[in-house]
Design a protein around this motif. Sequence first.
Motif, PDB file in Angstrom:
ATOM      1  N   ARG A 151     -28.628  53.800  69.167  1.00  0.00           N
ATOM      2  CA  ARG A 151     -29.904  53.087  69.089  1.00  0.00           C
ATOM      3  C   ARG A 151     -29.691  51.617  69.417  1.00  0.00           C
ATOM      4  O   ARG A 151     -28.646  51.044  69.106  1.00  0.00           O
ATOM      5  N   ALA A 195     -29.310  57.558  69.103  1.00  0.00           N
ATOM      6  CA  ALA A 195     -30.563  57.389  69.835  1.00  0.00           C
ATOM      7  C   ALA A 195     -31.052  58.777  70.257  1.00  0.00           C
ATOM      8  O   ALA A 195     -30.230  59.666  70.526  1.00  0.00           O
ATOM      9  N   ALA A 197     -33.980  56.543  68.199  1.00  0.00           N
ATOM     10  CA  ALA A 197     -34.160  56.176  66.797  1.00  0.00           C
ATOM     11  C   ALA A 197     -35.364  56.902  66.218  1.00  0.00           C
ATOM     12  O   ALA A 197     -36.384  57.072  66.887  1.00  0.00           O
TER      13      ALA A 197
END
Length: 214
Positions: A151, A195, A197
């Motif tokens: 992320r 990721a 998020a």
Amino acid sequence: METATPAQHRTPRPRADALRNRERIVAAGREMFVEFGADAPLDEIARRAGVGNATLYRNFPDRHSLQREVVCSVMDRVSEQIELMLAETGDAFETLSRFVHMSAEERIGALCPMLSEAFDQSHPELVASRERVEALVEELMERARAAGQLRTDVAVGDLMVAVSQLTRPLPGIACLNIDRFVHRHLQLFLDGLRAPARSELPGTAATMEDLRQA
């Protein structure tokens, strides 16, 4: 008049047994600081290392010099492992995960209590070891970020805070019994770094400079 040869100017190399004694003291110091905190008795460290008090103080004249050597030795060992990881090809996030779990084995969280106000954090050896490991961790994170696996709203400071907290055992031998939970909780943390998020983090990403100013 005789001219001194280069060999005569050379500093004598430490004997092998002296080097082994120093290594044993550092290893014992790391164990004791993990188990009992930064104020672990030096006499007990010498006993665990299998050396006399005089040998300990000959190598480390005070507590802070031993603490610094322990901290630097751990950071240097971590840096060497990261460099090996970076030389490999493969899944970038998996490599980052390996670093996080390896940090638990090195118990880097146990080093934090030693970095007190009385500890010389600007010592050249400590600064060099710290900057090396920080740069390498940043490189690990950047690779995972570039691969779209990490992320984008986290920075190296966020990672190091979490790793330090999750790998810091409470002083005392009995508290080492919770070690079996550490890797489980680290994996929960790592899942939160992936990721895309799933949530928005409050505040801003933490840098290492932010941590030093805290």
